[in-house]
Motif scaffolding. Structure first.
Motif, PDB file in Angstrom:
ATOM      1  N   TYR A  57       0.816  -1.323   0.356  1.00 26.29           N
ATOM      2  CA  TYR A  57       0.272   0.045   0.150  1.00 26.29           C
ATOM      3  C   TYR A  57       0.554   1.091  -0.175  1.00 26.29           C
ATOM      4  CZ  TYR A  57      -1.643   2.718   3.975  1.00 26.29           C
ATOM      5  OH  TYR A  57      -1.827   4.044   4.442  1.00 26.29           O
ATOM      6  N   PHE A  58       0.700   1.663  -0.968  1.00 28.02           N
ATOM      7  CA  PHE A  58       1.228   3.294  -1.048  1.00 28.02           C
ATOM      8  C   PHE A  58       0.100   4.264  -0.653  1.00 28.02           C
ATOM      9  CE2 PHE A  58       4.541   0.594  -2.674  1.00 28.02           C
ATOM     10  CZ  PHE A  58       5.023   0.466  -1.940  1.00 28.02           C
ATOM     11  N   ALA A  59       0.591   5.428   0.217  1.00 20.24           N
ATOM     12  CA  ALA A  59      -0.644   6.905   0.075  1.00 20.24           C
ATOM     13  C   ALA A  59      -0.445   7.159  -1.192  1.00 20.24           C
ATOM     14  CB  ALA A  59      -0.700   7.233   1.197  1.00 20.24           C
ATOM     15  N   ARG A 176       7.524  10.616   0.072  1.00 24.38           N
ATOM     16  CA  ARG A 176       6.436  11.113  -0.527  1.00 24.38           C
ATOM     17  C   ARG A 176       5.317  10.326  -0.652  1.00 24.38           C
ATOM     18  NH1 ARG A 176       4.178  13.999   2.474  1.00 24.38           N
ATOM     19  NH2 ARG A 176       3.802  15.942   1.217  1.00 24.38           N
ATOM     20  N   ALA A 177       6.016   9.343  -1.154  1.00 22.01           N
ATOM     21  CA  ALA A 177       4.818   8.900  -2.262  1.00 22.01           C
ATOM     22  C   ALA A 177       4.091   7.510  -1.797  1.00 22.01           C
ATOM     23  CB  ALA A 177       5.166   8.254  -3.997  1.00 22.01           C
ATOM     24  N   CYS A 178       5.523   7.087  -0.552  1.00 22.63           N
ATOM     25  CA  CYS A 178       5.123   6.256   0.153  1.00 22.63           C
ATOM     26  C   CYS A 178       4.244   6.684   1.153  1.00 22.63           C
ATOM     27  CB  CYS A 178       6.357   5.076   0.978  1.00 22.63           C
ATOM     28  SG  CYS A 178       7.333   4.615  -0.593  1.00 22.63           S
ATOM     29  N   GLY A 179       3.952   7.954   1.622  1.00 18.98           N
ATOM     30  CA  GLY A 179       3.120   8.181   2.353  1.00 18.98           C
ATOM     31  C   GLY A 179       3.499   8.831   3.227  1.00 18.98           C
ATOM     32  N   TYR A 180       5.103   8.683   3.634  1.00 18.35           N
ATOM     33  CA  TYR A 180       5.332  10.386   4.600  1.00 18.35           C
ATOM     34  C   TYR A 180       5.503  11.393   4.645  1.00 18.35           C
ATOM     35  CZ  TYR A 180       6.777   5.078   5.835  1.00 18.35           C
ATOM     36  OH  TYR A 180       7.243   3.538   7.111  1.00 18.35           O
ATOM     37  N   LYS A 181       5.409  12.070   5.957  1.00 15.57           N
ATOM     38  CA  LYS A 181       5.470  13.386   5.844  1.00 15.57           C
ATOM     39  C   LYS A 181       7.169  14.383   5.202  1.00 15.57           C
ATOM     40  CE  LYS A 181       2.734  13.184   9.540  1.00 15.57           C
ATOM     41  NZ  LYS A 181       2.407  13.690  11.292  1.00 15.57           N
ATOM     42  N   PRO A 182       6.654  15.318   5.110  1.00 12.39           N
ATOM     43  CA  PRO A 182       8.277  16.217   4.224  1.00 12.39           C
ATOM     44  C   PRO A 182       9.072  16.145   4.984  1.00 12.39           C
ATOM     45  CG  PRO A 182       6.161  17.480   3.693  1.00 12.39           C
ATOM     46  CD  PRO A 182       5.933  16.346   4.800  1.00 12.39           C
ATOM     47  N   ASP A 183       9.203  16.039   6.349  1.00 10.00           N
ATOM     48  CA  ASP A 183      10.138  15.857   7.666  1.00 10.00           C
ATOM     49  C   ASP A 183      11.288  14.288   7.538  1.00 10.00           C
ATOM     50  OD1 ASP A 183       8.299  14.440   8.573  1.00 10.00           O
ATOM     51  OD2 ASP A 183       8.885  15.127  10.614  1.00 10.00           O
ATOM     52  N   THR A 184      10.236  13.698   7.220  1.00 12.41           N
ATOM     53  CA  THR A 184      10.526  12.015   7.188  1.00 12.41           C
ATOM     54  C   THR A 184      11.873  12.027   5.521  1.00 12.41           C
ATOM     55  OG1 THR A 184       9.477  11.282   8.569  1.00 12.41           O
ATOM     56  CG2 THR A 184      10.523   9.579   7.212  1.00 12.41           C
ATOM     57  N   SER A 185      11.175  12.685   4.570  1.00 12.63           N
ATOM     58  CA  SER A 185      11.035  12.598   3.092  1.00 12.63           C
ATOM     59  C   SER A 185      12.584  13.301   3.009  1.00 12.63           C
ATOM     60  CB  SER A 185       9.961  13.540   2.529  1.00 12.63           C
ATOM     61  OG  SER A 185       9.369  11.761   2.451  1.00 12.63           O
ATOM     62  N   LEU A 186      12.721  14.344   3.874  1.00 14.52           N
ATOM     63  CA  LEU A 186      13.883  15.381   4.123  1.00 14.52           C
ATOM     64  C   LEU A 186      15.203  14.184   4.122  1.00 14.52           C
ATOM     65  CD1 LEU A 186      12.600  19.497   4.593  1.00 14.52           C
ATOM     66  CD2 LEU A 186      13.942  18.251   2.803  1.00 14.52           C
ATOM     67  N   MET A 187      14.376  13.815   5.279  1.00 14.90           N
ATOM     68  CA  MET A 187      15.730  13.077   6.009  1.00 14.90           C
ATOM     69  C   MET A 187      16.338  11.979   4.707  1.00 14.90           C
ATOM     70  SD  MET A 187      17.393  12.139   8.638  1.00 14.90           S
ATOM     71  CE  MET A 187      16.605  12.861  10.121  1.00 14.90           C
ATOM     72  N   ALA A 188      15.287  11.577   3.915  1.00 10.28           N
ATOM     73  CA  ALA A 188      15.498  10.441   3.740  1.00 10.28           C
ATOM     74  C   ALA A 188      17.092  10.977   2.514  1.00 10.28           C
ATOM     75  CB  ALA A 188      14.691   9.680   2.684  1.00 10.28           C
ATOM     76  N   SER A 189      16.261  12.086   1.678  1.00 13.93           N
ATOM     77  CA  SER A 189      17.376  13.229   0.682  1.00 13.93           C
ATOM     78  C   SER A 189      18.164  13.083   1.432  1.00 13.93           C
ATOM     79  CB  SER A 189      16.443  14.080   0.409  1.00 13.93           C
ATOM     80  OG  SER A 189      15.139  14.044   0.128  1.00 13.93           O
ATOM     81  N   LEU A 190      18.072  13.855   2.461  1.00 12.15           N
ATOM     82  CA  LEU A 190      20.068  14.346   3.399  1.00 12.15           C
ATOM     83  C   LEU A 190      20.909  13.015   4.006  1.00 12.15           C
ATOM     84  CD1 LEU A 190      21.468  16.323   4.768  1.00 12.15           C
ATOM     85  CD2 LEU A 190      20.260  15.404   6.660  1.00 12.15           C
ATOM     86  N   PHE A 220      10.839   4.859  -7.951  1.00  9.15           N
ATOM     87  CA  PHE A 220      10.011   6.516  -7.706  1.00  9.15           C
ATOM     88  C   PHE A 220       8.986   6.214  -9.117  1.00  9.15           C
ATOM     89  CE2 PHE A 220       8.789   9.822  -9.768  1.00  9.15           C
ATOM     90  CZ  PHE A 220       7.972  10.829  -8.729  1.00  9.15           C
ATOM     91  N   SER A 221       9.025   4.984  -9.667  1.00  9.25           N
ATOM     92  CA  SER A 221       7.738   5.872 -11.232  1.00  9.25           C
ATOM     93  C   SER A 221       7.144   4.053 -10.488  1.00  9.25           C
ATOM     94  CB  SER A 221       8.453   4.721 -11.946  1.00  9.25           C
ATOM     95  OG  SER A 221       9.301   5.894 -12.678  1.00  9.25           O
ATOM     96  N   TRP A 222       7.328   3.075 -10.273  1.00 10.44           N
ATOM     97  CA  TRP A 222       6.165   1.897  -9.519  1.00 10.44           C
ATOM     98  C   TRP A 222       5.674   2.348  -7.800  1.00 10.44           C
ATOM     99  CZ3 TRP A 222       4.801  -1.893 -11.282  1.00 10.44           C
ATOM    100  CH2 TRP A 222       4.552  -2.774 -10.646  1.00 10.44           C
ATOM    101  N   THR A 223       6.682   3.468  -7.415  1.00  9.27           N
ATOM    102  CA  THR A 223       5.722   4.076  -6.237  1.00  9.27           C
ATOM    103  C   THR A 223       4.351   4.657  -6.287  1.00  9.27           C
ATOM    104  OG1 THR A 223       6.851   6.005  -5.715  1.00  9.27           O
ATOM    105  CG2 THR A 223       7.666   3.795  -4.659  1.00  9.27           C
ATOM    106  N   MET A 224       4.919   5.524  -7.066  1.00  9.45           N
ATOM    107  CA  MET A 224       3.680   6.803  -8.356  1.00  9.45           C
ATOM    108  C   MET A 224       3.069   5.554  -8.689  1.00  9.45           C
ATOM    109  SD  MET A 224       4.576   9.836  -7.242  1.00  9.45           S
ATOM    110  CE  MET A 224       3.325  10.690  -8.418  1.00  9.45           C
ATOM    111  N   PHE A 225       3.474   4.902  -9.460  1.00 10.04           N
ATOM    112  CA  PHE A 225       1.938   4.009 -10.373  1.00 10.04           C
ATOM    113  C   PHE A 225       1.279   3.713  -8.746  1.00 10.04           C
ATOM    114  CE2 PHE A 225       0.766  -0.623 -10.700  1.00 10.04           C
ATOM    115  CZ  PHE A 225       0.380  -0.473 -12.195  1.00 10.04           C
ATOM    116  N   TRP A 226       1.697   2.715  -8.059  1.00  4.48           N
ATOM    117  CA  TRP A 226       1.588   1.883  -6.968  1.00  4.48           C
ATOM    118  C   TRP A 226       0.130   3.170  -6.082  1.00  4.48           C
ATOM    119  CZ3 TRP A 226      -0.707  -2.322  -4.835  1.00  4.48           C
ATOM    120  CH2 TRP A 226      -0.487  -4.047  -5.625  1.00  4.48           C
ATOM    121  N   THR A 227       0.635   4.304  -6.291  1.00  5.26           N
ATOM    122  CA  THR A 227      -0.473   5.913  -5.409  1.00  5.26           C
ATOM    123  C   THR A 227      -2.390   5.238  -6.456  1.00  5.26           C
ATOM    124  OG1 THR A 227       0.251   7.432  -7.031  1.00  5.26           O
ATOM    125  CG2 THR A 227       1.333   6.822  -4.597  1.00  5.26           C
TER     126      THR A 227
END
Length: 773
Positions: A57-59, A176-190, A220-227
């Motif tokens: 499941y992806f949000a 973000r496509a996996c449903g996580y908030k911006p702070d967690t997504s920024l952490m992953a990017s960092l 990324f494309s696969w997660t976007m497809f799942w949304t």
């Protein structure tokens, strides 16, 4: 973090992405009838619920203006980190000796062979063309000065740097496509942005930055497809499904490591289609449409993209060159300027022949006046495989020992099943085998092949070989057309191309031996030149190699790549096996100059944190599975479904990109772990989110800032070996957190090599650097 047990109503209403219908209760905990007493129903009591497994499941992600702003910020920061002092060092570094050279071959349109698919190399050629590279500089060795030769190397390094930078915003978007908030997504990017190993690899002309970029783009494309699962066959649904296939095709066209995307996407697809079988509202025809769409996008499209890049590769490289010698004659005949060989078709007793191995690593059966010198050898004349045609490749076909052929009615053709001898034309000695071990093996199933004979000696039965034509539709031996094996009549072994390089005393030629039960492909030969002294070329039927078709070239090139990867076994000083990668036990020396080194080493806090998060996920999964069996269903603060869907998917991705390397006997390096590393970093970010989700926002933010500060500190500590910054020997020694990190501190200021280089005013690479091939 606190763990809670939730009722089905709380789970349904509190944690459902937009677009998911309330009608389906699949994957939602339910109260089990008849299992609760009145006491259990009291407020605050733990309820025993039934938890049914759910699909991944992806949000649905609605991109906001703040998301666009954050994407812009992380992209700019990533570009700065990747492109900082991109021109340092101004020398050939590590495998730039290969991929820079290949870019030049594309610009000169001269054919070459490499063990990797062509896309990333063609991208380097395009970058070089745009930067003004003329393809003349040969990238001959590590340490050559780019500036002295006028090579626009910064422009060529810019391409992988930009692709490496783009993986950072893609990481944010995937989270973000996996449903996580911006702070967690920024952490992953960092974590991705400040990973020293990924930064080092993306600043040089190496294939791994394009590989990682297209791998991340695929996921990324696969997660976007799942949304978009609630809107099948809409335009965006098709867009992201097709993008997944296209990006997967591009990733596989850079390096075969991307083949590990196939089990990842494949298992996810199988799981999805299996779940759809249970959907009674979906007719069988609808299920078949889903199956067909995925087959088209995830099988046909990646294969078409992969083959398409080879089409461009073959059209650009249309000229024959020295490197094309590794290819079969049929392949070479399809190149401009390639050898166009024509010879007499029919082969007779008394014919002079030149025979070669029938595989891509082809060469000619060869002998010369030098004896075998290995310990177990006979001391008789060497027989080898030599890549070039010369007089020492010529043999004469004669009848078997003590047998004569009646040629009163003309030359007698050689036929399938005949026992014959081959006489070396230059030395007069016969091809021979006996119970002696070959030069490079002590295997009892392998025997030495030599050329044996002397004046007034007519030979013996160990000169006899039986001809086995593999295509028996034509019983007579023909040049080029007939593929055959030579079986020694006494030892019952086949003349075999071992593909192993002999020592200097055998001039580095390829070993040929006689082997029991060997692979037919490596013991198959054909005749390239045939001439009988009593038959003129004009009167004899002629035969030539048929140029390969496009698909024939694709097949052969890929077969040769597989063979080359399989045989890539050596003793590189910085090779590393997979069990050492996640622990970051050791790095790879890329270059060394005055006061500077480039040593491929990751950010240890990121690597060790990612490994720990994988272990935590596995432990948590096992614990909850046991509790589920005991009918205690912990929902992890309502995040169980999201965490196990997202972190579970990326743990599977890590396993798919890591475990297969244990099955590979070929030489491996730390950079082979980078796609798996990115998957593990995503699990780390998601695990940080899970462990802090129930904390006060200020405390959660403080933890995120502390993690970021530690990662930035580690990144700065190892930035010296990432950017080839000048450092002292003392700083270098302090950076060796593990004793296994064999960074050459003698290149640092105060070190012996730096002192020597200072006296010679040299910045060339030291012996600590070596290419991987």
């Amino acid at each position: 973090m606190p763990m809670t047990v939730e009722t089905s109503q709380e789970a349904e209403q509190g944690h459902r992405p937009k677009g998911h219908s309330m009608k389906s209760n699949k994957g939602v905990p339910r109260v089990t009838k008849g299992d609760h007493s009145a006491e259990n129903s009291k407020a605050g009591a733990v309820q025993i619920v039934k938890f049914e497994p759910e699909a991944a499941y992806f949000a649905k992600w609605q991109v906001s203006s703040s998301d666009w702003m954050l994407l812009l910020v992380v992209t700019v920061v990533a570009l700065i980190v990747r492109c900082y002092q991109l021109g340092v060092p101004a020398n050939v570094v590590f495998d730039e000796v290969h991929f820079g050279k290949f870019a030049g071959r594309y610009l000169n349109q001269t054919y070459f062979f490499d063990l990797h698919p062509p896309l990333a190399k063609m991208m380097f050629a395009l970058a070089g063309k745009l930067a003004g590279y003329d393809g003349v500089f040969d990238f001959r060795s590590i340490g050559l000065d780019y500036r002295a030769a006028g090579v626009p190397y910064v422009g060529m390094r810019l391409m992988p740097a930009v692709l490496g930078a783009l993986t950072v915003p893609l990481t944010y978007a995937t989270s973000r496509a996996c449903g996580y908030k911006p702070d967690t997504s920024l952490m992953a990017s960092l974590l991705v942005c400040m990973e020293n190993g990924l930064v080092t690899q993306s600043r040089l002309m190496l294939l791994d930055s394009p590989l990682v970029f297209f791998t991340v783009a695929t996921v990324f494309s696969w997660t976007m497809f799942w949304t978009l699962q609630d809107k099948p066959f809409y335009a965006k649904w098709w867009l992201w499904l097709m993008m997944t296939g296209a990006m997967m095709g591009c990733a596989m066209s850079c390096k075969w490591v991307a083949l590990f995307l196939i089990p990842l996407i494949g298992l996810s697809t199988i799981h999805d289609l299996w779940d759809k079988i249970a959907d009674r509202s979906l007719p069988f025809s609808g299920w078949m449409l889903h199956f067909g769409a995925r087959a088209l996008a995830l099988i046909v499209l990646p294969l078409a993209v992969y083959i398409g890049w080879f089409w461009l590769h073959f059209n650009v490289l249309y000229k024959h060159g020295p490197d094309a010698i590794a290819l079969t004659p049929e392949f070479q005949a399809a190149l401009d300027g390639g050898p166009q060989i024509t010879t007499s078709r029919d082969v007779f007793y008394g014919s002079e022949i030149r025979m070669r191995t029938t595989n891509a690593r082809s060469g000619y059966l060869h002998s010369h006046l030098h004896p075998w010198k290995h310990k177990e050898g006979s001391g008789q004349q060497q027989v080898t495989i030599y890549s070039f045609a010369d007089a020492n490749n010529l043999w004469t076909i004669e009848p078997a020992y003590n047998k004569t052929i009646d040629q009163s009615n003309g030359p007698v053709p050689v036929r399938n099943g005949d026992v014959l001898r081959l006489k070396h034309k230059a030395t007069g000695r016969y091809l021979h085998s006996h119970n002696k071990r070959p030069a490079l093996s002590s295997d009892k199933h392998k025997f030495e092949i030599s050329a044996y004979g002397f004046a007034n000696f007519t030979g013996d039965s160990n000169d006899n070989f039986r001809l086995e034509i593999l295509d028996s539709s034509e019983p007579n031996l023909q040049a080029i057309n007939s593929k055959f094996r030579l079986i020694h009549t006494n030892l019952n072994c086949a003349v075999y191309n071992s593909r192993k390089k002999l020592p200097k005393w055998a001039f580095g030629q390829i070993e040929v031996n006689c082997m029991h039960n060997c692979m037919p492909r490596m013991s198959t030969w054909h005749i390239e030149h045939a001439r009988h002294p009593n038959i003129t070329a004009e009167s004899a039927p002629a035969v030539s190699y048929k140029p390969l078709s496009f698909l024939g070239k694709v097949w052969e090139y890929n077969r040769l790549m597989a063979e080359s990867n399989e045989n890539l076994k050596g003793d590189h000083p910085f090779a590393a096996r997979p069990q050492a990668w996640p622990w970051l036990r050791r790095g790879t020396a890329y270059w060394g100059g005055y006061g500077r080194v480039i040593y491929q080493l990751g950010n240890p806090l990121v690597w060790w944190g990612a490994l720990a998060s994988l272990a935590v996920f596995g432990l948590l999964w096992f614990t909850l599975a046991v509790l589920d069996k005991r009918r205690i269903f912990l929902q992890l603060g309502g995040l169980r479904k999201q965490y196990f869907s997202s972190a579970g998917f990326f743990t599977l991705a890590w396993l798919c990109h890591y475990l297969p390397f244990f099955l590979m006997p070929r030489e491996l390096f730390l950079h082979h772990y980078f796609p798996a590393l990115w998957m593990a970093i995503m699990v780390l970010a998601f695990s940080l989110d899970l462990s802090t989700c129930r904390l006060a926002p200020s405390l959660r933010m403080a933890i995120y800032i502390a993690v970021a500060a530690c990662v930035l500190h580690a990144f700065h500590t190892f930035s010296y070996i990432t950017y080839a910054r000048v450092w002292s020997k003392d700083i270098c020694l302090k950076a060796k957190w593990l004793s296994t990190w064999d960074i050459d501190c003698e290149h640092a200021l105060g070190g012996l090599k730096a002192t020597i280089q200072a006296t010679t005013n040299s910045t060339a690479a030291g012996p600590m650097a070596a290419s991987s091939s």
